[in-house]
Scaffold this motif. Structure first.
Motif, PDB file in Angstrom:
ATOM      1  N   SER A  49       1.090  -0.999  -0.228  1.00 12.46           N
ATOM      2  CA  SER A  49       0.484  -0.378   0.373  1.00 12.46           C
ATOM      3  C   SER A  49       1.030   1.609  -0.553  1.00 12.46           C
ATOM      4  O   SER A  49       1.882   1.040   0.963  1.00 12.46           O
ATOM      5  CB  SER A  49      -0.410  -0.095   0.988  1.00 12.46           C
ATOM      6  OG  SER A  49      -1.561   0.767   1.096  1.00 12.46           O
ATOM      7  N   PHE A 134      -6.309   7.410  -6.818  1.00 12.98           N
ATOM      8  CA  PHE A 134      -6.998   6.553  -5.604  1.00 12.98           C
ATOM      9  C   PHE A 134      -7.066   4.742  -6.909  1.00 12.98           C
ATOM     10  O   PHE A 134      -6.817   5.069  -8.128  1.00 12.98           O
ATOM     11  CB  PHE A 134      -8.227   6.315  -5.060  1.00 12.98           C
ATOM     12  CG  PHE A 134      -8.382   7.312  -3.707  1.00 12.98           C
ATOM     13  CD1 PHE A 134      -6.931   7.340  -2.729  1.00 12.98           C
ATOM     14  CD2 PHE A 134      -9.170   8.151  -3.704  1.00 12.98           C
ATOM     15  CE1 PHE A 134      -6.907   8.055  -2.281  1.00 12.98           C
ATOM     16  CE2 PHE A 134      -9.253   9.323  -3.118  1.00 12.98           C
ATOM     17  CZ  PHE A 134      -8.772   9.141  -2.399  1.00 12.98           C
ATOM     18  N   ARG A 164      -2.018  -0.900  -3.099  1.00 12.55           N
ATOM     19  CA  ARG A 164      -3.275  -0.175  -3.183  1.00 12.55           C
ATOM     20  C   ARG A 164      -2.628   1.430  -3.359  1.00 12.55           C
ATOM     21  O   ARG A 164      -1.548   1.489  -2.343  1.00 12.55           O
ATOM     22  CB  ARG A 164      -3.974  -0.961  -1.523  1.00 12.55           C
ATOM     23  CG  ARG A 164      -5.190  -0.253  -1.434  1.00 12.55           C
ATOM     24  CD  ARG A 164      -6.559  -0.329  -0.601  1.00 12.55           C
ATOM     25  NE  ARG A 164      -6.347  -2.238  -0.807  1.00 12.55           N
ATOM     26  CZ  ARG A 164      -6.256  -3.141   0.220  1.00 12.55           C
ATOM     27  NH1 ARG A 164      -6.208  -2.669   1.685  1.00 12.55           N
ATOM     28  NH2 ARG A 164      -6.678  -4.372  -0.307  1.00 12.55           N
ATOM     29  N   VAL A 166      -3.445   4.604  -1.918  1.00 13.59           N
ATOM     30  CA  VAL A 166      -4.836   5.188  -0.256  1.00 13.59           C
ATOM     31  C   VAL A 166      -4.436   7.076  -0.979  1.00 13.59           C
ATOM     32  O   VAL A 166      -3.396   7.475  -1.420  1.00 13.59           O
ATOM     33  CB  VAL A 166      -4.810   4.419   0.535  1.00 13.59           C
ATOM     34  CG1 VAL A 166      -5.137   3.402  -0.092  1.00 13.59           C
ATOM     35  CG2 VAL A 166      -3.597   4.654   0.993  1.00 13.59           C
TER      36      VAL A 166
END
Length: 170
Positions: A49, A134, A164, A166
């Protein structure tokens, strides 16, 4: 009758047998050159992430110490499925490896474009992943184009990854 002017004829089947033998030998050579042992793969998925605009580095292929081959890389192909544009750049971490980091220089002696480089045990293939929005990126195993001695191939290697992207921390 004199035999001085007589011409000896060679049987044509000898040429046919020689031609078939040469074709079989050429086929064996082509098969050998294009059939090196596959590279190691893993069923695990590396997850990472990162914040929007900040790259994360994901280690996807680091062979174990018993990997005795020295590959000459001709390229690394990456297939990514994402819900928006994501930049994924394959890199060669020479003399090191890691799972996930934002500072790869800490773990690699040298971080370079893999094309035309040598790859052996102690090296790893990493992906630099970043995006301006995102995102969720699902990355398949990399495909390495390489030469191993006299043999050439393109094989899958390593693990899949999910990254991911974010919102940045406030």
């Amino acid at each position: 009758m004199s035999t001085a002017l007589q011409v000896d004829r060679r049987p044509r089947w000898g040429w046919a047998v020689g031609g078939v033998g040469a074709a079989v030998l050429a086929g064996i050579v082509v098969w050998y050159v294009n059939s090196p042992e596959p590279l190691p793969t893993s069923e695990r998925t590396v997850t990472a992430s990162t914040a929007v605009g900040r790259p994360v580095y994901v280690g996807v292929f680091a062979p174990t110490a018993d990997f005795t081959r020295r590959l000459s890389l001709s390229g690394v192909k990456v297939h990514t499925a994402a819900n928006t544009d994501v930049d994924v750049v394959p890199l060669l971490c020479q003399g090191g490896g890691f799972g996930v980091t934002s500072e790869p220089e800490t773990f690699c002696e040298e971080l370079v474009d893999p094309e035309g480089r040598s790859f052996a045990a102690g090296d790893s293939i990493v992906l630099k992943v970043s995006g301006d929005e995102f995102a969720l990126a699902v990355i398949d195993r990399v495909k390495l184009g390489y030469r191993d001695g006299l043999q050439w191939a393109t094989h899958e290697a390593g693990s899949d990854a999910v990254v991911r992207i974010v919102a940045p921390a406030p």
